[in-house]
Write an enzyme that holds these catalytic residues in place. Structure first.
Site, PDB file in Angstrom:
ATOM      1  N   ASN A  22      44.813  45.696  52.151  1.00  0.00           N
ATOM      2  CA  ASN A  22      45.676  45.464  50.702  1.00  0.00           C
ATOM      3  C   ASN A  22      46.313  46.680  50.495  1.00  0.00           C
ATOM      4  OD1 ASN A  22      44.780  42.872  50.521  1.00  0.00           O
ATOM      5  ND2 ASN A  22      42.825  43.326  49.429  1.00  0.00           N
TER       6      ASN A  22
ATOM      7  N   HIS B 227      41.154  34.212  40.534  1.00  0.00           N
ATOM      8  CA  HIS B 227      40.335  34.964  41.454  1.00  0.00           C
ATOM      9  C   HIS B 227      38.769  34.612  40.907  1.00  0.00           C
ATOM     10  CE1 HIS B 227      37.816  38.257  42.838  1.00  0.00           C
ATOM     11  NE2 HIS B 227      38.718  38.430  43.761  1.00  0.00           N
TER      12      HIS B 227
ATOM     13  N   GLU C 141      46.943  34.689  37.466  1.00  0.00           N
ATOM     14  CA  GLU C 141      47.363  35.890  38.181  1.00  0.00           C
ATOM     15  C   GLU C 141      48.698  35.980  38.317  1.00  0.00           C
ATOM     16  OE1 GLU C 141      45.120  36.660  41.787  1.00  0.00           O
ATOM     17  OE2 GLU C 141      43.437  35.127  41.260  1.00  0.00           O
TER      18      GLU C 141
ATOM     19  N   SER D 178      46.214  35.946  45.548  1.00  0.00           N
ATOM     20  CA  SER D 178      45.651  36.777  46.703  1.00  0.00           C
ATOM     21  C   SER D 178      45.462  35.993  47.862  1.00  0.00           C
ATOM     22  CB  SER D 178      44.267  37.154  46.438  1.00  0.00           C
ATOM     23  OG  SER D 178      43.510  36.447  46.127  1.00  0.00           O
TER      24      SER D 178
ATOM     25  N   ASP E 129      46.278  38.904  35.421  1.00  0.00           N
ATOM     26  CA  ASP E 129      45.459  39.686  36.343  1.00  0.00           C
ATOM     27  C   ASP E 129      46.549  39.936  37.543  1.00  0.00           C
ATOM     28  OD1 ASP E 129      44.378  40.977  38.350  1.00  0.00           O
ATOM     29  OD2 ASP E 129      42.531  39.341  38.581  1.00  0.00           O
TER      30      ASP E 129
ATOM     31  N   HIS F 182      47.637  42.135  42.539  1.00  0.00           N
ATOM     32  CA  HIS F 182      48.226  41.939  43.863  1.00  0.00           C
ATOM     33  C   HIS F 182      49.390  42.347  43.555  1.00  0.00           C
ATOM     34  CE1 HIS F 182      44.973  41.158  46.491  1.00  0.00           C
ATOM     35  NE2 HIS F 182      44.420  40.449  45.548  1.00  0.00           N
TER      36      HIS F 182
ATOM     37  N   LYS G  25      44.320  48.195  45.443  1.00  0.00           N
ATOM     38  CA  LYS G  25      45.335  47.409  46.349  1.00  0.00           C
ATOM     39  C   LYS G  25      46.651  48.631  46.614  1.00  0.00           C
ATOM     40  CE  LYS G  25      42.832  43.859  45.430  1.00  0.00           C
ATOM     41  NZ  LYS G  25      41.974  43.831  44.478  1.00  0.00           N
TER      42      LYS G  25
END
Length: 383
Positions: A48, A134, A174, A178, A203, A206, A235
């Site tokens: 990541n 997540h 998110e 992910s 969130d 990523h 990440k």
């Protein structure tokens, strides 16, 4: 046999029978584009470390400088003696960059998400989460006193139908997912939350560092500002830890009542010192994002006609194969050809959607992407 032992053995046997047992591998240089395992070298497409900062010598030197000034550990929780100038400077760098009044630091994204939902929600609240959020968010929502409903992935119409007109609503999504590498429709979600006088939490674990002109993430790219933004440093920042960005009052509230913050030892100040340097590197070294865009386009050129290819605008490139056993076999075949890939299976992803989670980093080369494509085609019998 004691109940705990019986339960443990039964669960392990069940997972093994389903072919879903997880394992860990001892690797060297797992934060680089080439890693070593059992004396062999592999091109690493499972990291990541999107911007290639995890082994950047400038950032390493910054951490060493932090160690020379602050020592190894913080020594206490932030509320006692664990909060240093390094932590304060990191918070200031984050708020200035991302446009918030406060940044509350945590040891991990998992703890930041859980602290946020556990602290903010009450029984009268309604929590609306994207169904692919997540595990840290889902678990926190389930265990919180609030009522939780899940909306279909990136489905704004379904989200809209879940508002009840009475409760305090908290919408959580998110920025980049992910396992799928796709982006949330943040503009539409923002419109819906504002229309229903709800708060939005994004969130962006990523997305931060990778998306947006300055690397400000999904929200910068969409030109939206949620009430609360969660960013993690494990990440694109190449390190670890997380922060919750919010207004002054919410920050004060979390500082007073978020148990994960109050009762956890603060992150090492040397780490906070290095992270402040990482914030600058992420913003100024735009070539890293340009390199990712170039590699992403080349990846698509190499594999777009192969069954399982999924197009994304992020460094996360899921290659969906379907059955658990087959994805493990493909991963093993690629590994025999010097490509390190990770097979993702249920319960992490829905049954029938097992996949290779391929990730690109700024440290990869086009030649390495070409090697990946050839190994993958061979493993799938596409050549």
């Amino acid at each position: 046999m004691p109940a705990f032992k019986s339960r443990i053995e039964s669960s392990l046997a069940s997972r093994k029978a389903q072919g879903l047992t997880r394992s860990m591998n001892v690797v060297f240089a797992g934060n680089q584009s080439i890693l070593e395992h059992d004396g062999k070298r592999y091109i690493n497409f499972s990291s990541n470390d999107y911007l290639g900062l995890a082994n950047d010598q400038v950032l390493t030197h910054a951490w060493q400088q932090g160690l020379s000034v602050y020592g190894s550990g913080s020594g206490a929780s932030p509320m006692v003696t664990g909060f240093s100038a390094a932590h304060s400077n990191l918070e200031a760098a984050l708020t200035e960059w991302l446009g918030y009044e406060r940044a509350i630091l945590f040891g991990s994204g998992f703890s930041a998400n859980q602290a946020l939902l556990f602290t903010l929600l009450e029984k009268s609240d309604l929590l609306l989460q994207d169904r692919l959020n997540h595990a840290s968010l889902m678990e926190a929502g389930t265990l919180s006193p609030a009522k939780m409903k899940r909306f279909k992935h990136n489905d704004v119409e379904h989200l809209t139908s879940l508002f009840d007109g009475e409760s305090n609503h908290l919408v959580v999504t998110e920025g980049v997912f992910s396992m799928d590498g796709d982006c949330a429709p943040l503009n539409a979600i923002t419109d819906v939350t504002q229309a229903n006088k709800a708060w939005l939490v994004v969130d962006d674990a990523h997305g931060i560092g990778v998306l947006g002109k300055s690397g400000g993430g999904s929200c910068e790219l969409a030109n939206v500002k949620p009430e609360i933004l969660v960013v993690t440093f494990g990440k694109a920042f190449g390190m670890s830890g997380a922060a919750v960005l919010c207004d002054q009052a919410t920050g004060d509230f979390l500082m007073q009542f978020a148990r994960h913050h109050v009762y956890s030892t603060a992150m090492p100040p040397a780490q906070a010192y290095a992270l402040t340097h990482a914030v600058t590197m992420v913003q100024e070294q735009t070539w890293r994002r340009e390199k990712l865009a170039e590699l992403s386009a080349y990846y698509q050129e190499c594999l777009q006609n192969v069954d399982g290819f999924t197009q994304t605008t992020t460094p996360i490139k899921p290659f969906v194969i379907g059955e658990s056993q087959k994805v493990v076999q493909v991963a093993k075949s690629c590994r025999r050809n010097g490509i390190w890939l990770t097979a993702i299976r249920p319960p992490t992803v829905p049954k029938g959607t097992s996949r290779l989670r391929i990730t690109l980093t700024a440290n990869h080369t086009k030649e390495q992407v070409k090697t990946l494509s050839l190994a993958l085609k061979q493993a799938l019998g596409a050549q």
